[in-house]
Every structure is written in structure tokens, then in C-alpha cells.
Design a protein around this motif. Sequence first.
Motif, short mmCIF file in Angstrom:
data_model
loop_
_atom_site.label_atom_id
_atom_site.label_comp_id
_atom_site.label_asym_id
_atom_site.label_seq_id
_atom_site.Cartn_x
_atom_site.Cartn_y
_atom_site.Cartn_z
N LYS A 1 -38.14 24.99 -69.58
CA LYS A 1 -37.86 25.10 -68.14
C LYS A 1 -37.38 26.49 -67.73
O LYS A 1 -36.56 26.65 -66.84
N ASP B 1 -40.62 27.78 -63.59
CA ASP B 1 -40.72 26.56 -62.77
C ASP B 1 -42.17 26.07 -62.70
O ASP B 1 -43.11 26.78 -63.04
N THR B 2 -42.33 24.85 -62.24
CA THR B 2 -43.63 24.17 -62.25
C THR B 2 -44.68 24.92 -61.43
O THR B 2 -45.84 24.99 -61.83
N LYS B 3 -44.30 25.48 -60.30
CA LYS B 3 -45.26 26.21 -59.46
C LYS B 3 -45.81 27.43 -60.19
O LYS B 3 -47.01 27.70 -60.16
N LYS B 4 -44.94 28.17 -60.86
CA LYS B 4 -45.39 29.36 -61.61
C LYS B 4 -46.26 28.95 -62.79
O LYS B 4 -47.22 29.64 -63.13
N ALA C 1 -48.27 26.49 -62.90
CA ALA C 1 -49.60 26.20 -62.34
C ALA C 1 -50.37 27.48 -62.07
O ALA C 1 -51.57 27.57 -62.37
N VAL C 2 -49.71 28.51 -61.54
CA VAL C 2 -50.36 29.79 -61.27
C VAL C 2 -50.82 30.44 -62.58
O VAL C 2 -51.94 30.92 -62.69
#
Length: 141
Positions: A88, A91-94, A96-97
Motif C-alpha cells: 500500500k 494508492d489504487t488509482k496510481k 491502475a495508471v
Amino acid sequence: MIFFMALTEELPIYRATYRLLNLLIRATQDFPRFYKYSLGTRMVDVCLEMSMLLYKANSSYEKVELIKEFLSKFSILQMLLRVCAEQKVIDTKKVAVFALEMEKIGKQATGWKQFPREILLCFIIGNGGLYHKNERKNKIG
């Protein structure tokens, strides 16, 4: 038919790797100290090595080994990003990118790796130049 090498900076795989490098540099600046100097630095270094391998492969006639090395570095970077996601640190958004950029790079590298084989199957070396297998009388170039 004449073959020429594109400038490395114009290659889609190079541009995607360069974008990934910039994303990594920005992301690792926000890492906690321990992860910044262990995982963060290593990921940036691996991505820089990948960029250098693209330069070498683009200017070399023997691309296959360099692309295999590139794919090896690519796998290492995937593993390091997975560790960051599991810890962790990213973060989840990064994540995905990063996953989207990595997918682009992986597809292009695999295609580029297969390209030299297609050339070898399509062309034979003749006396004084390259000839297409169907056009032995018409010299290429």
C-alpha cells in the motif's frame, strides 16, 4: 522496399517507457522513507535501464537479445510495482495508471521481439544486398 530505423524518441515503446519513468519519479517522491530508498530507487533505476536498452536495440542489428533483456527488466519492474501495491505504498488509482502503461509497453516489446524473426523469414542475404524471397532478381535498396 527500403527499411530504415526510426529515431528512438519516436518509437511508441520508448514514449510509453519514458511516460512510465516520469510517473515513477513523481510517485516515488511521495513514498515513505524506507520504501523511497529501497523500492522507489530500484524501480526508477530499472526503468532507466529499460530506456537505455531501447536505445541500444533500436540502433543494433542484433535486437533479439537486447529485447529479451528489456523484457527481463520489464518483469522485474512489474514485480516491484506489485510489491508496492501490496504494501500500500502506491494508492489504487496510481496502480491502475501504472498497469495501463505497463500493458502498452509489454504488448509493444513482445511485438518488437517478434519483428526480427519475421524479417529473417521474409528476406535472404544475396550477393551484394538484401533480396525479398519472392523477388530475387530485384535488389532491395
